[in-house]
Design a protein around this motif. Structure first.
Motif, PDB file in Angstrom:
ATOM      1  N   TYR A  30       0.979  -1.261  -0.137  1.00  0.00           N
ATOM      2  CA  TYR A  30      -0.128  -0.029   0.118  1.00  0.00           C
ATOM      3  C   TYR A  30       0.851   1.116   0.041  1.00  0.00           C
ATOM      4  CZ  TYR A  30       0.846   0.776   5.007  1.00  0.00           C
ATOM      5  OH  TYR A  30       1.217   0.979   6.145  1.00  0.00           O
ATOM      6  N   ILE A  31       2.108   1.125   0.420  1.00  0.00           N
ATOM      7  CA  ILE A  31       3.174   2.022   0.260  1.00  0.00           C
ATOM      8  C   ILE A  31       4.015   1.712  -0.951  1.00  0.00           C
ATOM      9  CG2 ILE A  31       5.103   3.360   1.217  1.00  0.00           C
ATOM     10  CD1 ILE A  31       3.728   2.928   3.701  1.00  0.00           C
ATOM     11  N   GLN A  66       9.585   2.596   9.429  1.00  0.00           N
ATOM     12  CA  GLN A  66       7.965   2.603   9.467  1.00  0.00           C
ATOM     13  C   GLN A  66       7.644   2.417  10.996  1.00  0.00           C
ATOM     14  OE1 GLN A  66       6.039   3.057   6.931  1.00  0.00           O
ATOM     15  NE2 GLN A  66       7.687   2.930   5.732  1.00  0.00           N
ATOM     16  N   SER A  67       6.796   1.865  11.312  1.00  0.00           N
ATOM     17  CA  SER A  67       6.254   1.970  12.923  1.00  0.00           C
ATOM     18  C   SER A  67       7.297   1.788  14.107  1.00  0.00           C
ATOM     19  CB  SER A  67       5.156   1.042  13.203  1.00  0.00           C
ATOM     20  OG  SER A  67       3.979   1.705  12.683  1.00  0.00           O
ATOM     21  N   LYS A  70       8.521   4.585  15.866  1.00  0.00           N
ATOM     22  CA  LYS A  70       7.351   5.148  17.011  1.00  0.00           C
ATOM     23  C   LYS A  70       8.219   5.027  18.386  1.00  0.00           C
ATOM     24  CE  LYS A  70       3.509   4.787  13.822  1.00  0.00           C
ATOM     25  NZ  LYS A  70       2.494   4.056  13.221  1.00  0.00           N
ATOM     26  N   PHE A  99      -3.795  -1.134  13.068  1.00  0.00           N
ATOM     27  CA  PHE A  99      -2.826   0.286  13.575  1.00  0.00           C
ATOM     28  C   PHE A  99      -3.373   1.410  12.825  1.00  0.00           C
ATOM     29  CE2 PHE A  99      -0.739   0.799   9.369  1.00  0.00           C
ATOM     30  CZ  PHE A  99      -0.982  -0.499   8.836  1.00  0.00           C
ATOM     31  N   ASN A 118      -1.226   4.409  14.464  1.00  0.00           N
ATOM     32  CA  ASN A 118      -1.149   5.706  13.799  1.00  0.00           C
ATOM     33  C   ASN A 118      -1.684   6.882  14.102  1.00  0.00           C
ATOM     34  OD1 ASN A 118       0.156   3.760  12.197  1.00  0.00           O
ATOM     35  ND2 ASN A 118      -0.857   4.245  10.265  1.00  0.00           N
ATOM     36  N   GLU A 164       5.132   7.296   0.500  1.00  0.00           N
ATOM     37  CA  GLU A 164       4.339   7.238   1.439  1.00  0.00           C
ATOM     38  C   GLU A 164       3.594   8.601   1.620  1.00  0.00           C
ATOM     39  OE1 GLU A 164       5.849   5.598   4.945  1.00  0.00           O
ATOM     40  OE2 GLU A 164       4.318   6.449   6.208  1.00  0.00           O
ATOM     41  N   ASN A 171      -3.974   7.803   6.331  1.00  0.00           N
ATOM     42  CA  ASN A 171      -3.316   8.663   7.479  1.00  0.00           C
ATOM     43  C   ASN A 171      -3.908   9.934   7.427  1.00  0.00           C
ATOM     44  OD1 ASN A 171      -1.682   6.730   8.582  1.00  0.00           O
ATOM     45  ND2 ASN A 171      -0.388   6.735   7.077  1.00  0.00           N
ATOM     46  N   TYR A 195       5.530  12.995  10.300  1.00  0.00           N
ATOM     47  CA  TYR A 195       5.146  11.539  10.763  1.00  0.00           C
ATOM     48  C   TYR A 195       5.793  10.520   9.573  1.00  0.00           C
ATOM     49  CZ  TYR A 195       2.462   7.059  10.704  1.00  0.00           C
ATOM     50  OH  TYR A 195       2.177   5.904  10.662  1.00  0.00           O
ATOM     51  N   CYS A 199       8.630   7.742   9.721  1.00  0.00           N
ATOM     52  CA  CYS A 199       8.512   6.464   9.016  1.00  0.00           C
ATOM     53  C   CYS A 199       9.490   5.900   8.229  1.00  0.00           C
ATOM     54  CB  CYS A 199       7.252   6.323   8.499  1.00  0.00           C
ATOM     55  SG  CYS A 199       5.769   6.348   9.744  1.00  0.00           S
ATOM     56  N   TYR A 247       0.811  -4.387  17.043  1.00  0.00           N
ATOM     57  CA  TYR A 247      -0.608  -4.183  16.472  1.00  0.00           C
ATOM     58  C   TYR A 247      -1.522  -5.034  17.218  1.00  0.00           C
ATOM     59  CZ  TYR A 247       2.422  -2.704  12.495  1.00  0.00           C
ATOM     60  OH  TYR A 247       3.383  -2.202  11.847  1.00  0.00           O
ATOM     61  N   GLY A 264       7.127  -3.183  12.384  1.00  0.00           N
ATOM     62  CA  GLY A 264       6.877  -2.151  11.304  1.00  0.00           C
ATOM     63  C   GLY A 264       6.395  -2.745   9.789  1.00  0.00           C
ATOM     64  N   VAL A 265       5.714  -2.090   9.144  1.00  0.00           N
ATOM     65  CA  VAL A 265       5.210  -2.969   7.835  1.00  0.00           C
ATOM     66  C   VAL A 265       6.205  -3.049   6.939  1.00  0.00           C
ATOM     67  CG1 VAL A 265       2.763  -2.121   8.199  1.00  0.00           C
ATOM     68  CG2 VAL A 265       4.190  -0.666   6.929  1.00  0.00           C
TER      69      VAL A 265
HETATM   70  N1  GLU Z   1       4.060   4.447   7.469  1.00  0.00           N
HETATM   71  C1  GLU Z   1       3.108   3.387   7.728  1.00  0.00           C
HETATM   72  C2  GLU Z   1       1.713   3.856   7.878  1.00  0.00           C
HETATM   73  O1  GLU Z   1       1.498   5.054   8.274  1.00  0.00           O
HETATM   74  C3  GLU Z   1       3.642   3.045   9.021  1.00  0.00           C
HETATM   75  C4  GLU Z   1       2.733   1.775   9.322  1.00  0.00           C
HETATM   76  C5  GLU Z   1       3.524   0.511  10.345  1.00  0.00           C
HETATM   77  O2  GLU Z   1       4.647   0.353  10.071  1.00  0.00           O
HETATM   78  O3  GLU Z   1       2.739   0.230  11.321  1.00  0.00           O
HETATM   79  O4  GLU Z   1       0.788   3.105   7.292  1.00  0.00           O
END
Ligand code: GLU
Length: 311
Positions: A30-31, A66-67, A70, A99, A118, A164, A171, A195, A199, A247, A264-265
């Motif tokens: 999706y990215i 990615q996540s 965080k 998430f 997110n 992204e 998002n 954000y 990521c 998650y 992370g994704v």
């Molecule tokens: N950048 C990704 C998003 O916002 C991070 C998601 C992830 O790694 O959980 O969808």
């Protein structure tokens, strides 16, 4: 103290078995930029609290946090803004929703449940951008570089960032919804921009394992010897990782591996085993919950073999 030779040999054996255990896993698409990554890559690293950095597999592989960013963002926000301010904007409870879910926000109109989903992370980014101004990304990259002990300095992967930010309907929906209900009281586009950049920070498993080891070592980087966070910050981040790290599979992971972690994704998982070591693994194919299939199995096996279980 860990025996380095035995640990290296365990990493090699585990990598040999786990790198192909991807089941029905699929890498995130999706990215768009994440879809271009070689799905067969696999790397694992362990960093002991006496500063040994051990790795196995495709150790040169670089990927976006990615996540997993965080974890670093929460540590940074706690250090710069303090516990009271951070947790006046986000909670510290698991969500049991995907998430990127908007459901709980709409049902309760309360603050996001935790800083790792997110919605919570976008609010944290907005808070940091507002309080610290336009230099915030440079400060956070510097903090992340010190936390991971990366000598050259971590950078944002611009291709991932562009990919992204140009495909982030979900998002954006989350952020504008939160803005409309007052949950996100900061500039929406600035919140999202920071954000997305966070990521997109590029790392390898050795960087992440040092980051985990820094938290496992009560906030002091065991490789460089530099204190990165206070003891209290490390405890707070470890606590959130324990209950919110994978998650809506955080419970399953607690049962299987039993250690504080964040996924992370991109296919990475960073782990911190208090008083023992940091671990990180990378393998892009993800299960339905968005977690690396081989990564979860690797950490579960290492936890069992090394008796790392602590939660
Ligand atoms: N950048 C990704 C998003 O916002 C991070 C998601 C992830 O790694 O959980 O969808």
């Amino acid at each position: 103290m860990e025996n380095r030779q035995e640990l290296q040999s365990l990493l090699d054996r585990t990598a040999a078995v786990c790198r192909s255990l991807t089941g029905d896993g699929r890498q995130a698409t999706y990215i768009p930029e994440l879809a271009t990554v070689d799905p067969t890559l696999f790397a694992v690293s362990a960093v002991t609290l006496d500063g040994a950095v051990l790795s196995s597999g495709d150790t040169e592989a670089r990927f976006s946090m990615q996540s997993m960013s965080k974890v670093m963002s929460l540590a940074f926000a706690l250090e710069r803004l303090g516990y009271g301010e951070v947790f006046s904007h986000v909670g510290m409870e698991p969500s049991s929703e995907p998430f990127n879910s908007i459901m709980k926000l709409e049902m309760t109109s309360a603050k996001p449940l935790n800083p790792f989903i997110n919605s919570g992370s976008i609010v944290m980014a907005g808070l940091l951008a507002e309080r610290l101004g336009s230099g915030v990304i440079k400060d956070m990259l510097d903090f992340a570089s010190r936390m991971t002990g990366n000598k050259g300095g971590l950078v944002v992967n611009e291709r991932v960032y562009m990919s992204e930010s140009s495909t982030a309907d979900r998002n954006r929906a989350l952020a504008y919804f939160m803005h409309s209900s007052g949950t996100l009281s900061f500039d929406v586009e600035k919140s999202l921009d920071l954000y997305f950049r966070l990521c997109s920070i590029e790392v390898g498993t050795a960087d992440l394992a040092v980051m985990g080891a820094t938290l496992a070592n009560a906030g002091k980087n065991p490789v460089t010897g530099e204190r990165i966070t206070s003891l209290d910050t490390s405890y707070t981040v470890l606590g959130i990782m324990s209950v919110c790290g994978l998650y809506d599979e955080s419970g399953e992971f607690a049962v299987k591996a039993g250690i504080p972690a964040k996924s992370g994704v991109s296919g990475g998982i960073v782990c911190a085993v208090p008083g023992r070591m940091g671990l990180a693994v990378f393998s892009p194919p993800l299960d339905k919950g968005g977690n690396s299939v081989a990564g979860m199995e690797t950490v579960s096996r290492l936890s069992r073999e090394l008796k790392l279980r602590g939660i």
